[in-house]
Scaffold this motif. Structure first.
Motif, PDB file in Angstrom:
ATOM      1  N   ASN A 141      41.453 -10.604  14.048  1.00 44.95           N
ATOM      2  CA  ASN A 141      42.231 -10.691  15.169  1.00 44.95           C
ATOM      3  C   ASN A 141      42.636 -11.441  15.872  1.00 44.95           C
ATOM      4  OD1 ASN A 141      41.886  -7.815  15.273  1.00 44.95           O
ATOM      5  ND2 ASN A 141      40.492  -8.240  16.918  1.00 44.95           N
ATOM      6  N   GLU A 163      53.581 -10.995  14.654  1.00 41.27           N
ATOM      7  CA  GLU A 163      51.396 -10.636  14.242  1.00 41.27           C
ATOM      8  C   GLU A 163      51.419  -9.717  13.494  1.00 41.27           C
ATOM      9  OE1 GLU A 163      50.264 -11.103  18.011  1.00 41.27           O
ATOM     10  OE2 GLU A 163      49.623 -13.329  17.711  1.00 41.27           O
ATOM     11  N   LYS A 175      46.619  -7.769  15.033  1.00 42.24           N
ATOM     12  CA  LYS A 175      45.868  -8.042  16.279  1.00 42.24           C
ATOM     13  C   LYS A 175      44.668  -5.773  16.620  1.00 42.24           C
ATOM     14  CE  LYS A 175      46.337 -11.002  18.270  1.00 42.24           C
ATOM     15  NZ  LYS A 175      46.081 -12.334  18.582  1.00 42.24           N
TER      16      LYS A 175
END
Length: 464
Positions: free
Chosen positions: A261, A439, A464
């Motif tokens: 994460n 991301e 994430k």
């Protein structure tokens, strides 16, 4: 110049033949040059192809069907080219999650044993060609690594293997997956070895977004019928601060390529042993599970790399680990014996072996050998490492304002029908690209037809 030399050789041959005939030696008068096929030589330009990904959004595959465990701890979505797996450690113990995963795999892919069991024995036979059905040494290795696991991992794996096993025992090539064979699935890198990989990371100084781009290529034995390509999986390990996603194959509980994460990406690359020290599994631990521990417990690439380097002599084989995050890209060089070198963390400023020329500190590369001046010695493990390294250097160093599309174009610009060592070899399982500006990750997942010239990138979402 070449034509002149060729003419001279032909002329000399004619003179020798003529002289032999003049001395009374017969046999050349009726000689005729045999017919020959066309030349197999190809121009260097044929190595490269043009793949344009500009404006091409990676494919987000739709769910074909969804299967859940009775307790909801495992959800497997069939996405067509891969399985999207969610394992919920927040609402179940490791043993419960392991059992749920095994049970749900058999629902999602009833032919799982037909894929895994032959693949296991193909890997065993590739590593050892003289066992003659005696797998006691393999069991010894498997048991050693299993017993050395931390309690949570061991309970998870035991429950998984019991859930997925069929009506068979021990190591027996009978087409049925046994408990011992299901455990060995996790330890193929530790007990059998056989991977070949490469990686490249570009920092924000040379990317269009100012953020890092990282590529990781995993190569392995795909299986005689490309079995591994029928079991790609993206596993979401939901476990609070220890959560991560892992790109591997169905049922693999540890790490091949993973991102947590915090954006820490880890991927291992096999390395040969300079001294060819005798293999031992005594007092050794699984390095892939070591990588899993690092991905679960550290928030930066450097912390993860330091942990793995610090435990180098606990592992059975020498290897590299690519470790990147938003700010850094590192290669942990992990020799397992002092005879093989010194464990260290290589960054863009580390002095390289003289044979590993590199032209830009904005990129870092890894292949299947150590590259630092401190560790390389004669440990090249084949010229293919030097060739790949040079190819990466030529393709990327000097590139500025690199977009993700251009990055993918360069990573796939070599034709797959040549016999040269190349970035995408015949055994490429996946190529993962992590874009730190969004991301997100995307990947090429090799299909059952093998590696192709112009591959499709699959959108695997955010870490994430």
């Amino acid at each position: 110049m070449k034509k002149t030399k060729l003419f001279s050789l032909v002329t000399a041959a004619a003179v020798i033949a003529s002289s032999a005939a003049a001395c009374g030696r017969r046999g050349y008068e009726d000689f005729s040059i045999p017919e020959q096929g066309p030349s197999t030589l190809r121009p260097l330009s044929d190595i490269y192809i043009s793949n344009s990904y500009e404006g091409v959004v990676p494919t987000a595959e739709k769910t074909v069907n969804t299967v859940k465990s009775d307790d909801g701890l495992c959800v497997i979505e069939n996405k067509g080219s891969y399985y999207d797996v969610t394992l919920d450690y927040e609402n179940g113990t490791p043993a419960q999650v392991g059992a749920a995963y095994g049970q749900t795999i058999l629902r999602a892919k009833p032919e799982y044993s037909d894929i895994c069991e032959p693949y296991i024995y193909e890997n065993i036979k590739a590593a050892f060609n003289d066992l003659n059905g005696d797998y006691s040494g393999i069991k010894k290795r498997t048991d050693a690594f299993f017993n050395a696991l931390p309690d949570d991992y061991r309970q998870e794996l035991e429950a998984f293997a019991n859930a997925v096993k069929g009506d068979s025992e021990g190591f027996l090539e009978d087409g049925i997956l046994s408990y011992d064979e299901a455990v060995l699935i996790q330890f193929i890198p530790d007990a059998l070895r056989g991977t070949a990989c490469s990686a490249l990371s570009a920092d924000g100084n040379v990317t269009a977004t100012g953020e890092r781009l990282t590529a990781r290529v995993l190569e392995w034995d795909l299986g005689s019928e490309n079995q591994l390509c029928r079991a790609h999986s993206l596993v979401h390990m939901k476990n609070g601060s220890k959560s991560f996603i892992s790109l591997n194959y169905l049922g693999f509980l540890t790490i091949l390529t993973a991102v947590n994460n915090d954006g820490v990406l880890l991927g291992e690359l096999d390395v040969g042993s300079d001294s060819m020290v005798k293999y031992t599994c005594e007092n050794k631990t699984s390095y892939t599970y070591g990588i899993r521990y690092a991905i679960e417990n550290f928030t930066t690439a450097r912390e993860a790399a330091e942990y793995l380097v610090g435990n180098a002599q606990s592992y059975p084989y020498s290897f590299n680990v690519l470790a990147t995050d938003k700010n850094e890209a590192l290669i942990a060089e992990i020799p397992v014996s002092p005879k093989d070198g010194t464990p260290l963390i290589r960054d863009s400023s580390t002095e390289l072996n003289i044979n590993y020329k590199w032209d830009s500190s904005d990129y870092i590369c890894a292949v299947n050998s150590f590259s630092s001046a401190a560790n390389t010695k004669d440990l090249y493990f084949g010229m293919h490492n030097a060739i790949r390294w040079k190819r990466y250097n030529e393709l990327f160093c000097g590139e500025k304002c690199l977009t993700a599309d251009r990055f993918k174009e360069l990573m796939t610009c070599e034709s797959t029908d040549n016999k040269l060592d190349r970035i995408r070899g015949d055994g490429m399982v996946h190529m993962l690209i992590a874009d730190y500006s969004t991301e997100t990750i995307q990947a090429i997942l090799t299909g059952v037809d093998g590696v192709v010239d112009s591959p499709e990138f699959i959108d695997l979402g955010s870490w994430k």
